[in-house]
Structures are given as C-alpha cells and as structure tokens.
Design an enzyme around this catalytic site. Structure first.
Site, PDB file in Angstrom:
ATOM      1  N   ASP A  76       0.807  -1.210   0.000  1.00 40.52           N
ATOM      2  CA  ASP A  76       0.000   0.000   0.000  1.00 40.52           C
ATOM      3  C   ASP A  76       0.845   1.267   0.000  1.00 40.52           C
ATOM      4  O   ASP A  76       0.375   2.331   0.416  1.00 40.52           O
ATOM      5  CB  ASP A  76      -0.931   0.006   1.204  1.00 40.52           C
ATOM      6  CG  ASP A  76      -0.180  -0.118   2.531  1.00 40.52           C
ATOM      7  OD1 ASP A  76       0.778  -0.918   2.594  1.00 40.52           O
ATOM      8  OD2 ASP A  76      -0.546   0.566   3.501  1.00 40.52           O
ATOM      9  N   LYS A 188      -6.752  -0.398   6.365  1.00 44.15           N
ATOM     10  CA  LYS A 188      -5.596  -0.143   7.223  1.00 44.15           C
ATOM     11  C   LYS A 188      -5.433   1.344   7.458  1.00 44.15           C
ATOM     12  O   LYS A 188      -5.603   2.152   6.542  1.00 44.15           O
ATOM     13  CB  LYS A 188      -4.315  -0.692   6.588  1.00 44.15           C
ATOM     14  CG  LYS A 188      -3.141  -0.709   7.576  1.00 44.15           C
ATOM     15  CD  LYS A 188      -1.792  -0.774   6.885  1.00 44.15           C
ATOM     16  CE  LYS A 188      -1.337   0.618   6.489  1.00 44.15           C
ATOM     17  NZ  LYS A 188       0.078   0.671   6.128  1.00 44.15           N
ATOM     18  N   GLU A 220      -3.244  -0.228  13.548  1.00 48.01           N
ATOM     19  CA  GLU A 220      -1.778  -0.218  13.462  1.00 48.01           C
ATOM     20  C   GLU A 220      -1.159   0.915  14.275  1.00 48.01           C
ATOM     21  O   GLU A 220      -0.891   2.000  13.752  1.00 48.01           O
ATOM     22  CB  GLU A 220      -1.318  -0.117  12.003  1.00 48.01           C
ATOM     23  CG  GLU A 220       0.195  -0.154  11.843  1.00 48.01           C
ATOM     24  CD  GLU A 220       0.654  -0.095  10.390  1.00 48.01           C
ATOM     25  OE1 GLU A 220       1.870  -0.082  10.151  1.00 48.01           O
ATOM     26  OE2 GLU A 220      -0.207  -0.051   9.493  1.00 48.01           O
ATOM     27  N   GLU A 222       2.044   1.913  15.292  1.00 50.05           N
ATOM     28  CA  GLU A 222       3.443   1.553  15.070  1.00 50.05           C
ATOM     29  C   GLU A 222       4.373   2.346  15.980  1.00 50.05           C
ATOM     30  O   GLU A 222       4.419   3.572  15.933  1.00 50.05           O
ATOM     31  CB  GLU A 222       3.850   1.776  13.611  1.00 50.05           C
ATOM     32  CG  GLU A 222       5.317   1.462  13.373  1.00 50.05           C
ATOM     33  CD  GLU A 222       5.752   1.553  11.914  1.00 50.05           C
ATOM     34  OE1 GLU A 222       6.943   1.354  11.634  1.00 50.05           O
ATOM     35  OE2 GLU A 222       4.893   1.824  11.053  1.00 50.05           O
ATOM     36  N   LYS A 262      -2.167  -4.750  14.000  1.00 52.71           N
ATOM     37  CA  LYS A 262      -0.872  -4.747  13.306  1.00 52.71           C
ATOM     38  C   LYS A 262       0.125  -3.924  14.128  1.00 52.71           C
ATOM     39  O   LYS A 262       0.368  -2.751  13.844  1.00 52.71           O
ATOM     40  CB  LYS A 262      -1.001  -4.184  11.893  1.00 52.71           C
ATOM     41  CG  LYS A 262       0.311  -4.211  11.109  1.00 52.71           C
ATOM     42  CD  LYS A 262       0.150  -3.753   9.673  1.00 52.71           C
ATOM     43  CE  LYS A 262       1.492  -3.748   8.946  1.00 52.71           C
ATOM     44  NZ  LYS A 262       1.373  -3.398   7.509  1.00 52.71           N
ATOM     45  N   SER A 331       2.308  -8.949   8.534  1.00 52.36           N
ATOM     46  CA  SER A 331       1.810  -8.018   7.528  1.00 52.36           C
ATOM     47  C   SER A 331       3.017  -7.197   7.111  1.00 52.36           C
ATOM     48  O   SER A 331       3.258  -6.101   7.615  1.00 52.36           O
ATOM     49  CB  SER A 331       0.701  -7.123   8.089  1.00 52.36           C
ATOM     50  OG  SER A 331       0.265  -6.204   7.109  1.00 52.36           O
ATOM     51  N   TYR A 393       5.537   6.497   4.676  1.00 50.30           N
ATOM     52  CA  TYR A 393       5.159   6.002   3.357  1.00 50.30           C
ATOM     53  C   TYR A 393       3.721   6.355   3.043  1.00 50.30           C
ATOM     54  O   TYR A 393       3.012   6.804   3.926  1.00 50.30           O
ATOM     55  CB  TYR A 393       5.371   4.485   3.257  1.00 50.30           C
ATOM     56  CG  TYR A 393       4.498   3.636   4.132  1.00 50.30           C
ATOM     57  CD1 TYR A 393       3.348   3.042   3.606  1.00 50.30           C
ATOM     58  CD2 TYR A 393       4.802   3.412   5.471  1.00 50.30           C
ATOM     59  CE1 TYR A 393       2.546   2.235   4.398  1.00 50.30           C
ATOM     60  CE2 TYR A 393       3.993   2.609   6.249  1.00 50.30           C
ATOM     61  CZ  TYR A 393       2.874   2.029   5.707  1.00 50.30           C
ATOM     62  OH  TYR A 393       2.079   1.225   6.492  1.00 50.30           O
TER      63      TYR A 393
END
Length: 393
Positions: A76, A188, A220, A222, A262, A331, A393
């Site tokens: 993605d 996501k 997610e 992170e 995730k 993932s 990203y």
C-alpha cells in the site's frame, strides 16, 4: 529514569461527528510523555457505533485473513514512496512502472498459498494489470482478500512533542463505502508512535467507521525503532500504547472479533548497542500481548518495521513455538518485497525470478507462522537491515 505518565485533555463536547445519523462525541488527542506528573483521566464519551448488519461478514473476513500458515502482503505504499522504491532500481515514477511492479506482485503463481490478504493503495484498488485484468479480481482468484489503506498520511500535530497526526477521518465513511463496492474487505490506518508519544483516538474512530461500512479495520499503532533505548523501554511504552488503543476501541464499541491488530514487535531501538535474540523478542512480545490484547481479537499481524527479511521471519517463528490465543502472523511490506524488487530491476526478463524471490519470502513467513521456519539457506542480502529513521510512506 523519569516515569511515564498518560496525559489526556478533557473531552471536546461541542463537536459531533455524524455516522449514519449517529452522534459521536470526540475527545481530543492523547499523548504519552516522559515526565513525573500523574495521569489525568479523560471523562467517558457518548458513543453509539456498532458493526450493524456487517457483523457476521466482518468476523468471517477477519478469520479468513487470520488463517493458518498465511499472512498479509502490505503493498500500500503511496505513489511517492513507490517512486522511491522504483528509483532504487533506476526506474521513473510513472503509473506504467507502478502498474508493472504491482502486476508482478499480485500475479505470482501460488501466492495465495502463503498470503491471505493484500493491502492496496487507492490507485491500485482501481487499477488493472498490464494484461487488462482488474487487480482486485486477480487477488480474489488467488484466494487473497483485497484490503485498502484509508489514511491520508501524517502531518505534524500542533502543540505536541514532535508527534504526528494521521489525516483522513473526514469523509472516511463515504470512501469506505466506495472501497467496499470496489471489492475491498478490510482496511488499514497507520498511526506512528515516536517513543514516548502516542495518539489512539483516531485509530478507534477509523475502526468504528470502517466496521460500520463493512471493512475489517487493521489497527496499526506503530512504535518506531528510532532511538538507543533498550527492549525494556520499548515494552514499557508499548504497554501504555496498547492499553490506550484498546480503551478507545472499547469506548467506540468496536467489535474486537472483527478487527486485526498490526503492532510493532517488542525490540530494542535500532541504535541500541545491545541486540535481542529472537527468543527474547518473542518472550517480551508475547508477554505484552497476554497483558493487553483480548483473546477475541482473531489475528495479530506484525509489521516488520525496518528489520531485515530474515530477522523479521526469525522473530515471528520464535513467537509461534507454542499455541497462542490469537493467530500470530505477519503483515510485511519491505520484508517481503526487498529482494523481489532488486531481482526484478525493471526488466521483463526478470519477472519470473522476482516472483520466485517473493514466493521464497512468503513461504518462509508462512512456515514461521506455523513455527516451522529454520532459516537455512538464506542469502546475505535477506539478512541486511532496512531501518530508515523516521520512516514514512
């Protein structure tokens, strides 16, 4: 070491978000800061979102993605980030080149044996392969569930300690409905946590809106590898992050059986001189999961976060040496694609070899999900770290 306290401001009561006619009171962002002050509790908010008519489908989709021996291919990357990847092999960032690379990935023969879901960028969801076949249809034929990245990227959060805020809640309900119609069945939303800062409310709102429109939300939070901190510090912060995330998921009436988590693995900072073994990473990470994650969550799909291809696989394998309450899987983006991209190099004659490189990594992580990966025969290139400070990203 200074103690870590959770600072929450009071709920914002004068701003309502409407989702299918339901009023949601939204608290402002929560931030983790490293200081000695005590925690200030947020008052509960008025909430009334449910998974409604999609409940059974959400559970089925989540279980399909969290199926034994399979994980998620994260492809993605935004067009800008995809351009950086293409530039690394000497290609221009054109739609034709992005299409060629994405075609290579989704059409790898037998990919569905190891991959249960693929996260797509919006362009890709509506894109066709170089042969004119819809990418969504190619994935479905492989038995791979199409997913979609729904956040709109990170922007600096004013008044915070270098925290970023994820855009995209505005218009998310209508976009999610359109993505569902296009064939996506999960979504996501990536929130980046720079130790020791954290924001969880946006993740919870995204999750509730996604479920209300038939998409299984991948949650997610992170925690970046940036820094010299040890594994204990990562564990300390992750406990607070995950507790905060699940608190707000519950406040938003998100159905845990219809989500996928995730998270980052619990590892030392990328610049920490003391490295952790796969067994240590597994011990810390599983301990954290057991303290914070309800067993009703069907799948824990770890991100690689800049680890080398082999390191990410070894750590995953170590976590699956004994049964877990959840499907513990992967993932991965770079940890599946790095060698594949370099092997391709933009040359048509290298497509088959590049696909084989992708399948090699996918199979390795499939074995790791089953606790059967040995690490034998891995190339030196697959052992190279891919950490990028402040990765976006």
């Amino acid at each position: 070491m200074a103690s870590t306290s959770l600072l929450k401001s009071s709920p914002v009561l004068d701003k309502s978000e409407w989702v299918k006619g339901q009023s949601i009171r939204q608290p402002s962002v929560s931030i983790l800061r490293c200081n000695s002050s005590t925690a200030a509790a947020a008052a509960p908010s008025a909430l009334s979102i449910r998974a409604s008519s999609y409940a059974d489908e959400l559970v089925k989709t989540a279980k399909t993605v969290a199926s034994p021996g399979r994980g998620i291919l994260a492809m993605d990357e935004s067009n800008a980030t995809c351009g950086k990847r293409l530039a690394s092999i000497g290609l221009e960032n054109t739609e034709a080149n992005r299409q060629a690379y994405r075609t290579l990935l989704v059409s790898a023969p037998g990919l569905g044996n190891y991959i249960s879901g693929a996260i797509l960028f919006e362009e890709t969801l509506y894109q066709s392969t170089v042969d004119g076949k819809k990418i969504v249809d190619v994935l479905k034929e492989q038995g791979i569930v199409p997913g979609i990245k729904v956040d709109k990227g990170l922007v600096p959060l004013a008044g915070s300690n270098d925290e970023s805020w994820c855009q995209g809640l505005d218009g998310l309900a209508s976009r999610s409905a359109a993505y569902y119609e296009q064939g996506a069945r999960f979504a996501k939303w990536r929130t980046v946590v720079s130790i020791p800062n954290e924001a969880a409310w946006g993740l919870a709102r995204y999750a509730a809106i996604s479920q209300d429109n038939g998409l299984v939300p991948i949650v997610e939070p992170e925690i970046l590898l940036d820094g010299e901190h040890g594994i204990d510090r990562t564990f300390e912060v992750a406990q607070k992050v995950w507790a905060e995330v699940f608190f707000y998921l519950a406040e938003n009436n998100v159905m845990f059986e219809g989500i996928l988590l995730k998270p980052s693995m619990v590892t030392p900072g990328a610049e920490c001189p003391v490295r952790a073994t796969p067994q240590q990473v597994a011990e810390y990470t599983l301990s954290l999961l057991k303290r914070r994650i309800p067993p009703s969550v069907p799948g824990i799909m770890f991100l690689s976060g800049g680890q080398s291809e082999v390191e990410a696989t070894l750590n995953l394998n170590a976590m699956n040496q004994a049964p877990n309450p959840w499907h513990v899987s992967f993932s991965y983006a770079r940890a599946l694609q790095n060698t594949c991209l370099k092997t391709w190099g933009g040359a048509a004659e290298n497509v088959e070899a590049a696909q084989q490189a992708l399948l090699t990594r996918a199979k390795a992580n499939s074995l790791a999900q089953l606790g059967k990966y040995t690490g034998e025969g891995e190339s030196d290139e697959a052992k190279e770290g891919m950490f990028v400070k402040g990765y976006v990203y």
